[in-house]
Design a protein around this motif. Structure first.
Motif, PDB file in Angstrom:
ATOM      1  N   VAL A 271       0.842  -1.200   0.000  1.00 16.97           N
ATOM      2  CA  VAL A 271       0.000   0.000   0.000  1.00 16.97           C
ATOM      3  C   VAL A 271       0.876   1.249   0.000  1.00 16.97           C
ATOM      4  CG1 VAL A 271      -1.705   1.317   1.317  1.00 16.97           C
ATOM      5  CG2 VAL A 271      -1.942  -1.161   1.096  1.00 16.97           C
ATOM      6  N   ARG A 272       1.962   1.223   0.735  1.00 14.05           N
ATOM      7  CA  ARG A 272       2.880   2.365   0.737  1.00 14.05           C
ATOM      8  C   ARG A 272       3.410   2.629  -0.664  1.00 14.05           C
ATOM      9  NH1 ARG A 272       3.150   6.487   3.439  1.00 14.05           N
ATOM     10  NH2 ARG A 272       3.753   5.672   5.488  1.00 14.05           N
ATOM     11  N   PHE A 273       3.609   1.582  -1.447  1.00 15.18           N
ATOM     12  CA  PHE A 273       4.143   1.743  -2.794  1.00 15.18           C
ATOM     13  C   PHE A 273       3.039   1.761  -3.853  1.00 15.18           C
ATOM     14  CE2 PHE A 273       8.162   1.170  -0.828  1.00 15.18           C
ATOM     15  CZ  PHE A 273       9.105   1.661  -1.715  1.00 15.18           C
ATOM     16  N   SER A 274       1.865   2.188  -3.463  1.00 11.92           N
ATOM     17  CA  SER A 274       0.777   2.316  -4.435  1.00 11.92           C
ATOM     18  C   SER A 274       1.139   3.226  -5.611  1.00 11.92           C
ATOM     19  CB  SER A 274      -0.487   2.825  -3.739  1.00 11.92           C
ATOM     20  OG  SER A 274      -0.285   4.097  -3.147  1.00 11.92           O
ATOM     21  N   PRO A 275       1.944   4.291  -5.429  1.00 15.53           N
ATOM     22  CA  PRO A 275       2.300   5.110  -6.603  1.00 15.53           C
ATOM     23  C   PRO A 275       3.068   4.342  -7.669  1.00 15.53           C
ATOM     24  CG  PRO A 275       2.745   6.301  -4.569  1.00 15.53           C
ATOM     25  CD  PRO A 275       2.420   4.899  -4.178  1.00 15.53           C
ATOM     26  N   LEU A 276       3.776   3.277  -7.274  1.00 14.73           N
ATOM     27  CA  LEU A 276       4.488   2.459  -8.258  1.00 14.73           C
ATOM     28  C   LEU A 276       3.587   1.372  -8.822  1.00 14.73           C
ATOM     29  CD1 LEU A 276       6.956   3.975  -7.137  1.00 14.73           C
ATOM     30  CD2 LEU A 276       8.232   1.817  -7.259  1.00 14.73           C
ATOM     31  N   PHE A 277       2.824   0.705  -7.959  1.00 16.70           N
ATOM     32  CA  PHE A 277       1.963  -0.385  -8.416  1.00 16.70           C
ATOM     33  C   PHE A 277       0.907   0.096  -9.412  1.00 16.70           C
ATOM     34  CE2 PHE A 277       3.803  -2.743  -4.948  1.00 16.70           C
ATOM     35  CZ  PHE A 277       3.743  -4.059  -5.375  1.00 16.70           C
ATOM     36  N   GLU A 278       0.494   1.342  -9.292  1.00 17.90           N
ATOM     37  CA  GLU A 278      -0.501   1.862 -10.215  1.00 17.90           C
ATOM     38  C   GLU A 278       0.011   1.893 -11.656  1.00 17.90           C
ATOM     39  OE1 GLU A 278      -4.011   3.090  -9.583  1.00 17.90           O
ATOM     40  OE2 GLU A 278      -3.300   1.382  -8.412  1.00 17.90           O
ATOM     41  N   TYR A 279       1.330   1.911 -11.837  1.00 21.72           N
ATOM     42  CA  TYR A 279       1.905   1.919 -13.180  1.00 21.72           C
ATOM     43  C   TYR A 279       2.394   0.541 -13.614  1.00 21.72           C
ATOM     44  CZ  TYR A 279       1.649   6.980 -13.103  1.00 21.72           C
ATOM     45  OH  TYR A 279       1.190   8.273 -13.055  1.00 21.72           O
ATOM     46  N   SER A 280       1.977  -0.493 -12.901  1.00 25.15           N
ATOM     47  CA  SER A 280       2.367  -1.853 -13.278  1.00 25.15           C
ATOM     48  C   SER A 280       1.152  -2.772 -13.244  1.00 25.15           C
ATOM     49  CB  SER A 280       3.454  -2.376 -12.332  1.00 25.15           C
ATOM     50  OG  SER A 280       3.800  -3.701 -12.671  1.00 25.15           O
ATOM     51  N   ALA A 334      -9.492  -0.261   1.020  1.00 25.90           N
ATOM     52  CA  ALA A 334     -10.220  -1.427   1.518  1.00 25.90           C
ATOM     53  C   ALA A 334      -9.269  -2.415   2.181  1.00 25.90           C
ATOM     54  CB  ALA A 334     -10.970  -2.100   0.359  1.00 25.90           C
ATOM     55  N   ALA A 335      -8.069  -2.561   1.626  1.00 25.82           N
ATOM     56  CA  ALA A 335      -7.087  -3.470   2.214  1.00 25.82           C
ATOM     57  C   ALA A 335      -6.692  -3.009   3.615  1.00 25.82           C
ATOM     58  CB  ALA A 335      -5.854  -3.568   1.314  1.00 25.82           C
ATOM     59  N   ILE A 336      -6.426  -1.715   3.775  1.00 32.26           N
ATOM     60  CA  ILE A 336      -6.050  -1.190   5.086  1.00 32.26           C
ATOM     61  C   ILE A 336      -7.235  -1.230   6.042  1.00 32.26           C
ATOM     62  CG2 ILE A 336      -5.252   0.859   6.320  1.00 32.26           C
ATOM     63  CD1 ILE A 336      -3.059  -0.565   4.804  1.00 32.26           C
ATOM     64  N   PHE A 337      -8.433  -1.000   5.534  1.00 32.68           N
ATOM     65  CA  PHE A 337      -9.635  -1.087   6.359  1.00 32.68           C
ATOM     66  C   PHE A 337      -9.773  -2.496   6.932  1.00 32.68           C
ATOM     67  CE2 PHE A 337     -14.548  -0.895   6.305  1.00 32.68           C
ATOM     68  CZ  PHE A 337     -14.582  -0.502   7.624  1.00 32.68           C
ATOM     69  N   HIS A 338      -9.598  -3.512   6.078  1.00 36.15           N
ATOM     70  CA  HIS A 338      -9.692  -4.894   6.554  1.00 36.15           C
ATOM     71  C   HIS A 338      -8.517  -5.233   7.464  1.00 36.15           C
ATOM     72  CE1 HIS A 338     -11.497  -8.783   6.619  1.00 36.15           C
ATOM     73  NE2 HIS A 338     -10.459  -9.393   6.090  1.00 36.15           N
ATOM     74  N   LEU A 339      -7.358  -4.664   7.188  1.00 39.94           N
ATOM     75  CA  LEU A 339      -6.206  -4.863   8.072  1.00 39.94           C
ATOM     76  C   LEU A 339      -6.547  -4.399   9.486  1.00 39.94           C
ATOM     77  CD1 LEU A 339      -2.516  -3.919   7.274  1.00 39.94           C
ATOM     78  CD2 LEU A 339      -3.551  -3.218   9.420  1.00 39.94           C
ATOM     79  N   MET A 340      -7.184  -3.240   9.598  1.00 47.85           N
ATOM     80  CA  MET A 340      -7.502  -2.692  10.912  1.00 47.85           C
ATOM     81  C   MET A 340      -8.569  -3.525  11.628  1.00 47.85           C
ATOM     82  SD  MET A 340      -9.240   0.928  11.961  1.00 47.85           S
ATOM     83  CE  MET A 340     -10.808   0.274  11.406  1.00 47.85           C
ATOM     84  N   THR A 341      -9.681  -3.801  10.950  1.00 48.48           N
ATOM     85  CA  THR A 341     -10.749  -4.564  11.602  1.00 48.48           C
ATOM     86  C   THR A 341     -10.272  -5.978  11.929  1.00 48.48           C
ATOM     87  OG1 THR A 341     -11.661  -5.279   9.456  1.00 48.48           O
ATOM     88  CG2 THR A 341     -12.533  -3.241  10.425  1.00 48.48           C
ATOM     89  N   ILE A 532      -1.956   7.377   0.028  1.00 47.34           N
ATOM     90  CA  ILE A 532      -2.390   6.359  -0.937  1.00 47.34           C
ATOM     91  C   ILE A 532      -2.741   7.076  -2.228  1.00 47.34           C
ATOM     92  CG2 ILE A 532      -4.177   4.695  -1.533  1.00 47.34           C
ATOM     93  CD1 ILE A 532      -4.359   3.928   1.369  1.00 47.34           C
ATOM     94  N   LYS A 533      -2.269   6.530  -3.346  1.00 45.49           N
ATOM     95  CA  LYS A 533      -2.524   7.162  -4.641  1.00 45.49           C
ATOM     96  C   LYS A 533      -3.093   6.139  -5.611  1.00 45.49           C
ATOM     97  CE  LYS A 533       1.159  10.499  -3.887  1.00 45.49           C
ATOM     98  NZ  LYS A 533       2.410  11.094  -4.384  1.00 45.49           N
ATOM     99  N   VAL A 534      -4.193   6.527  -6.263  1.00 48.32           N
ATOM    100  CA  VAL A 534      -4.877   5.647  -7.204  1.00 48.32           C
ATOM    101  C   VAL A 534      -5.165   6.435  -8.472  1.00 48.32           C
ATOM    102  CG1 VAL A 534      -6.854   4.134  -7.583  1.00 48.32           C
ATOM    103  CG2 VAL A 534      -5.967   4.464  -5.262  1.00 48.32           C
ATOM    104  N   LEU A 535      -4.804   5.869  -9.604  1.00 51.28           N
ATOM    105  CA  LEU A 535      -5.153   6.496 -10.871  1.00 51.28           C
ATOM    106  C   LEU A 535      -6.673   6.481 -11.049  1.00 51.28           C
ATOM    107  CD1 LEU A 535      -2.403   4.971 -13.188  1.00 51.28           C
ATOM    108  CD2 LEU A 535      -2.516   7.311 -12.328  1.00 51.28           C
ATOM    109  N   PRO A 536      -7.241   7.533 -11.629  1.00 51.11           N
ATOM    110  CA  PRO A 536      -8.716   7.624 -11.740  1.00 51.11           C
ATOM    111  C   PRO A 536      -9.351   6.408 -12.396  1.00 51.11           C
ATOM    112  CG  PRO A 536      -7.699   9.708 -12.341  1.00 51.11           C
ATOM    113  CD  PRO A 536      -6.567   8.737 -12.157  1.00 51.11           C
ATOM    114  N   GLU A 537      -8.701   5.854 -13.409  1.00 48.33           N
ATOM    115  CA  GLU A 537      -9.283   4.702 -14.104  1.00 48.33           C
ATOM    116  C   GLU A 537      -9.222   3.423 -13.277  1.00 48.33           C
ATOM    117  OE1 GLU A 537      -5.083   5.341 -15.858  1.00 48.33           O
ATOM    118  OE2 GLU A 537      -6.766   6.545 -15.108  1.00 48.33           O
ATOM    119  N   ASN A 538      -8.464   3.442 -12.186  1.00 50.15           N
ATOM    120  CA  ASN A 538      -8.332   2.250 -11.337  1.00 50.15           C
ATOM    121  C   ASN A 538      -9.135   2.346 -10.045  1.00 50.15           C
ATOM    122  OD1 ASN A 538      -6.566   1.250 -13.203  1.00 50.15           O
ATOM    123  ND2 ASN A 538      -4.720   1.635 -12.018  1.00 50.15           N
ATOM    124  N   ASP A 539      -9.986   3.340  -9.902  1.00 51.64           N
ATOM    125  CA  ASP A 539     -10.689   3.578  -8.639  1.00 51.64           C
ATOM    126  C   ASP A 539     -11.836   2.581  -8.469  1.00 51.64           C
ATOM    127  OD1 ASP A 539     -11.616   4.527  -6.299  1.00 51.64           O
ATOM    128  OD2 ASP A 539     -12.068   6.554  -6.993  1.00 51.64           O
TER     129      ASP A 539
END
Length: 678
Positions: A271-280, A334-341, A532-539
């Motif tokens: 999740v921390r590296f979401s800016p990189l995963f969004e481009y892969s 959602a991943a972090i939300f489930h991590l917390m609960t 957390i960063k998400v490209l608009p088309e991946n939301d």
């Protein structure tokens, strides 16, 4: 405040570890519990400061290392993602510390145990507050060391030692990938600082490099290597075999490490590296499929296990799979939300299982339990709460967090998202089944333990029950409270937060770290800011709120059917479960033997490595190096000495004869030299 949220656990470890004999066990318990409770309180203060006031920041502590133009700073990255992890780690750790006072009351080394707990907590806090990859790696390896010490704490047991070594070795496989990922990141981006890496991500969206004659997409290589590290730490399919064996450690260790903190480190990393995963896209697909398979396979194994802690351990592995396939469809929130609960209800289940084990005189086999609900009613109710949250029953925490993951997977409208959705539904059915199988086998039916054990059964002391009540509160309310800000998106969460800030006369603000984007490239919510960063088309989270109604109902239906089946097999038609196991024996054995993964690894890796080791040891070392090296020289020296020793007879005439022979040889040699002129 940031210092008090992170470093009390370190100071507590040093005091309890270095001065444990002077302050005694009670002193060590007080210092470690006080340290983590203080950190938990400060984390909650930071939560309101950073989330509501948008006051995210980076705290520079010192320059860690400098080599030419390369400089690494030791700092604390305090953003929305970090502060949520701080709250989860410190609150759960505080509960575990207090619980351990009662659970480890009769252990002769409880002071050392408490010190190890604090060491682990500090290492995990270092990991989540890191502002660069080297600091993250320091915390990552610190967590691995502390887990080794805690899993093998009862080192008089051979099984505990083996489990600790296994966890350490398997995690090293994943850590090798993480180390390579760090190197690749520096090679591509020229930095290990998160801000500099993330700000350059869009510029390297199509960048590639040559490796062994292959032209590889740079960001994809980095993401897959980082995912390899996450697989080991978060027990994903393939590198999961250490997790169930780690149940050999004391139950508080299971709750802290294998439910709420260490195993979630991989989720945090991705999740921390979401800016990189969004481009892969390829890396996201791999993460999604591995996570979905992990959720499904782990759930099938949990169906047939008889050890109460191992059932919950495989449940942990399955829920981690949900978090990973949420990341795979870009549903990071959602991943972090489930991590917390999950941290709340799974720590509750582990500590509740510890309460059962405590009551049953350290018995962990559910086949030897039964009929306990009247004897330990408080533990029974608390285990029900944890199981309801795990099964996703309204309106407990898991209902909100697990459902949004499944809805996001469906909303992704991709082949891998749809695969994850259906595997997740199947896992939800099995999760509900084995959760109630655990409840029914443990607390209902006729007692299957001997009379001496049943006479000893009693409710746990208040020092053990109180932390369970706190965790149960989180398992009930965490989902409904945090659903909107975590995953509802701009349309709900931001309006509420902006309204709150307007009421108190503050201007709504979003933090901007170095390299932050304000130009609309990223689809962000005010809640997550730049963390957390998400490209608009991946939301997919935004799209998840518009899925068909049957998609939203499917997890609940699966959960209810799983509970009903458990009641049918273990309450209403006793003996039917054994008949089904015999009828479908191949499937039962596959599940009971954990899909034979350990046996496969033993045949493919362990035995072959052992054979190779023997070749090098026997043929290479003993028969070659030693034979012609030190052993050969020693043997030759012995033979020569043996021959020469025969001349030591003790007779004077023999010594005189040898002297004459030697003198004649010397004179002959001198005469030869003179005559030949050589």
């Amino acid at each position: 405040m940031e210092i008090l949220a992170v470093f009390p656990s370190l100071f507590a470890f040093l005091i309890a570890g270095l001065f444990g004999r002077q302050i005694g066990d009670a002193g060590a318990q007080f210092v470690t519990c006080a340290g983590v409770i203080l950190a938990a309180f400060c984390s909650c203060v930071l939560f309101f400061d950073i989330i509501l006031d948008g006051d995210a920041r980076i705290i520079s502590l010192a320059t860690w290392m400098t080599s030419g133009a390369f400089e690494v700073e030791w700092g604390l990255r305090m953003d929305q993602l970090t502060v949520i992890m701080l709250c989860v780690i410190n609150i759960v750790s505080a509960c575990v510390h207090v619980y351990s006072i009662g659970y480890m009351a009769h252990d002769p080394h409880k002071g050392r145990f408490m010190a190890y707990l604090s060491l682990f907590t500090f290492a995990m806090l270092m990991l989540v507050t890191s502002n660069n990859l080297l600091q993250l790696f320091f915390g990552w390896e610190g967590v691995g060391l502390a887990s080794y010490l805690l899993i093998g704490f009862w080192n008089e047991k051979a099984s505990a030692n083996s489990a600790a070594v296994k966890a350490f070795v398997v995690n090293r496989v994943g850590d090798f990938g993480l180390a390579l990922g760090i190197m690749a990141t520096f090679f591509v981006f020229g930095s290990v600082q998160f801000g500099e890496i993330f700000s350059q991500a869009p510029d390297f969206a199509t960048h590639s490099f040559n490796f062994l004659g292959f032209q590889l997409h740079s960001i994809t290589v980095i993401c897959l290597l980082l995912f390899m590290g996450a697989m080991g730490k978060s027990a994903q399919l393939g590198l999961h075999t250490w997790l169930p064996d780690a149940m050999e450690g004391p139950t508080p260790v299971s709750a802290l490490i294998h439910a709420a903190t260490m195993v979630t480190a991989g989720v945090f990393l991705l999740v921390r590296f979401s800016p990189l995963f969004e481009y892969s896209p390829l890396a996201l697909q791999v993460v999604c499929i591995v996570g979905a398979l992990t959720a499904f396979v782990a759930a099938t194994i949990g169906l047939t296990q008889s050890d109460i802690k191992r059932v919950i351990a495989y449940s942990t592995m399955s829920q981690l799979g949900y978090m990973f396939f949420a990341i795979g469809v870009s549903a990071y929130g959602a991943a972090i939300f489930h991590l917390m609960t999950h941290a709340f209800f799974k720590a509750l289940l582990f500590l509740g299982a510890g309460s059962v084990i405590h009551a049953m005189s350290n018995e962990q086999d559910m086949r030897k339990m039964g009929g306990l609900w009247k004897l330990i009613p408080t533990t029974y109710v608390l285990m029900w709460i944890g199981s309801l949250a795990l099964a996703g029953i309204p309106f407990f925490a898991g209902y909100y967090s697990k459902d949004i993951i499944l809805e996001s997977a469906f909303a992704d409208h991709s082949w891998f998202g749809m695969t994850a959705f259906w595997l997740g539904i199947a896992a939800a059915f099995m999760t509900a089944f084995y959760s109630w199988r655990l409840i029914l086998m443990t607390f209902h039916g006729k007692p299957r333990a001997d009379q001496k054990t049943m006479d000893h059964v009693h409710e746990s002391p208040s020092v053990m029950i109180s932390p369970l009540v706190i965790l149960a509160t989180g398992a009930i309310f965490a989902g409904v409270i945090f659903y909107k800000p975590f995953v509802a998106g701009d349309s709900h969460a931001v309006q509420e937060i902006v309204a709150h800030e307007t009421e108190v006369g503050q201007e709504a603000k979003a933090p901007v770290f170095e390299g932050g984007h304000e130009d609309g490239l990223w689809n962000r919510t005010h809640f997550w800011g730049e963390s957390i960063k998400v490209l608009p088309e991946n939301d997919t989270i935004k799209a998840a709120h518009h899925v068909p109604e049957w998609v939203k109902l499917a997890p609940l239906v699966a959960g209810v059917l799983g509970i009903a089946l458990a009641y049918l097999l273990y309450m209403w038609r006793e003996g039917l479960a054994q008949k089904l196991a015999h009828r479908f024996k191949p499937f039962y054995r596959l599940s009971f033997n954990k899909w034979y993964v350990d046996e496969l690894y033993d045949a493919v890796f362990v035995k072959n490595v052992w054979r190779i080791g023997r070749i090098f040891s026997v043929t290479g070392d003993r028969k070659t190096i030693d034979r012609f090296g030190p052993d050969g020289l020693a043997s030759l020296s012995l033979k020569v000495a043996g021959k020469l020793g025969k001349f030591q007879s003790g007779y004077l005439y023999q010594y005189a004869f040898i002297m004459i022979i030697g003198l004649l040889a010397m004179v002959s040699w001198l005469a030869f030299k003179m005559l030949t002129g050589v």
